[in-house]
Design a protein around this motif. Sequence first.
Motif, PDB file in Angstrom:
ATOM      1  N   CYS A 207       0.875  -1.407  -0.166  1.00  0.00           N
ATOM      2  CA  CYS A 207       0.130  -0.203  -0.078  1.00  0.00           C
ATOM      3  C   CYS A 207       0.757   1.061   0.092  1.00  0.00           C
ATOM      4  O   CYS A 207       0.574   2.240  -0.765  1.00  0.00           O
ATOM      5  CB  CYS A 207      -0.870   0.058   1.275  1.00  0.00           C
ATOM      6  N   SER A 208       1.901   1.380   0.898  1.00  0.00           N
ATOM      7  CA  SER A 208       2.791   2.419   0.950  1.00  0.00           C
ATOM      8  C   SER A 208       3.619   2.594  -0.434  1.00  0.00           C
ATOM      9  O   SER A 208       3.596   3.682  -0.770  1.00  0.00           O
ATOM     10  CB  SER A 208       3.815   2.134   2.096  1.00  0.00           C
ATOM     11  N   ILE A 225      -1.768   2.486   7.946  1.00  0.00           N
ATOM     12  CA  ILE A 225      -2.402   1.485   7.277  1.00  0.00           C
ATOM     13  C   ILE A 225      -2.621   0.358   8.192  1.00  0.00           C
ATOM     14  O   ILE A 225      -3.286  -0.262   8.356  1.00  0.00           O
ATOM     15  CB  ILE A 225      -1.721   1.058   5.983  1.00  0.00           C
ATOM     16  N   ILE A 255      -7.923  -2.234   1.310  1.00  0.00           N
ATOM     17  CA  ILE A 255      -7.088  -0.789   1.301  1.00  0.00           C
ATOM     18  C   ILE A 255      -6.364  -0.883   0.060  1.00  0.00           C
ATOM     19  O   ILE A 255      -6.153   0.035  -0.793  1.00  0.00           O
ATOM     20  CB  ILE A 255      -6.559  -0.766   2.593  1.00  0.00           C
ATOM     21  N   LEU A 256      -5.672  -2.024  -0.268  1.00  0.00           N
ATOM     22  CA  LEU A 256      -4.615  -1.966  -1.314  1.00  0.00           C
ATOM     23  C   LEU A 256      -5.134  -1.927  -2.497  1.00  0.00           C
ATOM     24  O   LEU A 256      -4.788  -1.010  -3.437  1.00  0.00           O
ATOM     25  CB  LEU A 256      -3.883  -3.324  -1.180  1.00  0.00           C
ATOM     26  N   LEU A 259      -6.464   1.849  -2.957  1.00  0.00           N
ATOM     27  CA  LEU A 259      -5.273   2.605  -3.379  1.00  0.00           C
ATOM     28  C   LEU A 259      -4.870   2.790  -4.682  1.00  0.00           C
ATOM     29  O   LEU A 259      -4.466   3.766  -5.247  1.00  0.00           O
ATOM     30  CB  LEU A 259      -4.120   2.489  -2.216  1.00  0.00           C
TER      31      LEU A 259
END
Length: 271
Positions: A207-208, A225, A255-256, A259
Amino acid sequence: MEIVTSEFFQRALMGGLLIGITAPLMGLILVLRRLSMIGDTLSHATIAGVALGFLIDESYALGMGLVFALIAALAIEKLRKAYQSYAELSLAIIMAGGIGMASLLFTMGRGFTMDVDSFLFGSIYTLTNQDLIVIGVVTVVVLSVLGSQMKEMFLMAFDEDAAAVSGLPTRIYNVMLSVLTALVITIAIKIVGGLLVSALLTIPAACSLAVARSFRSSVVIVVVIGELAVALGLMIAGIWNLAPGGTIVMLLIGILLLLLLLRKTIGRLSS
């Protein structure tokens, strides 16, 4: 909603939030070093140690899991040096050994009362005050080391050869990272389970990397996250009586995907 105010849920939330800091941070460094599968590898070795601990005495389960994780982490470093051009081989070898040993030990323990599922899928609701102390100590150790060695970790993560040329004792740092990873995985197994622990290491990092513009911002994003997924995952699992570990992992994947969709949408609008 009564479950949210119960003591066991509050202990679970506290333990989850602590591991939600350390696991993503360690995972970010491992992903940048192309070692994203080390979580699965060490978790299988840890489960083998847990199985041996159950055969000896149930109270030794987590301690033996840590010993096996440390041995496996150091063995990976040795094999990485032996197969420098095929570093991922070290992960495959140790993972295979961990799975094989775990299956043998669990077979030997059929006559014992072995709570296998709690280590495979997590048992965060059974965290005790002693567990929280252990998790807290590991969190302090990991944050202290990473905080004081952030520049060195940055160089190790992106270019180990350059780190060696600059005079950094790369062997010591590799061992240190291996030990920290083993510690984090051992305590994370009680929360999300051996089969899911890799997700807590790698998905926040993914994600980052999808949105971060610098290493410093990626560090902040993985922690945010990780904490968000653990807190929301536990709330959802508690209210709807779902598996906590699986809920946290699926929330991380959600979430991934969100994003990645946002990045793609923003890229189209800006082009």
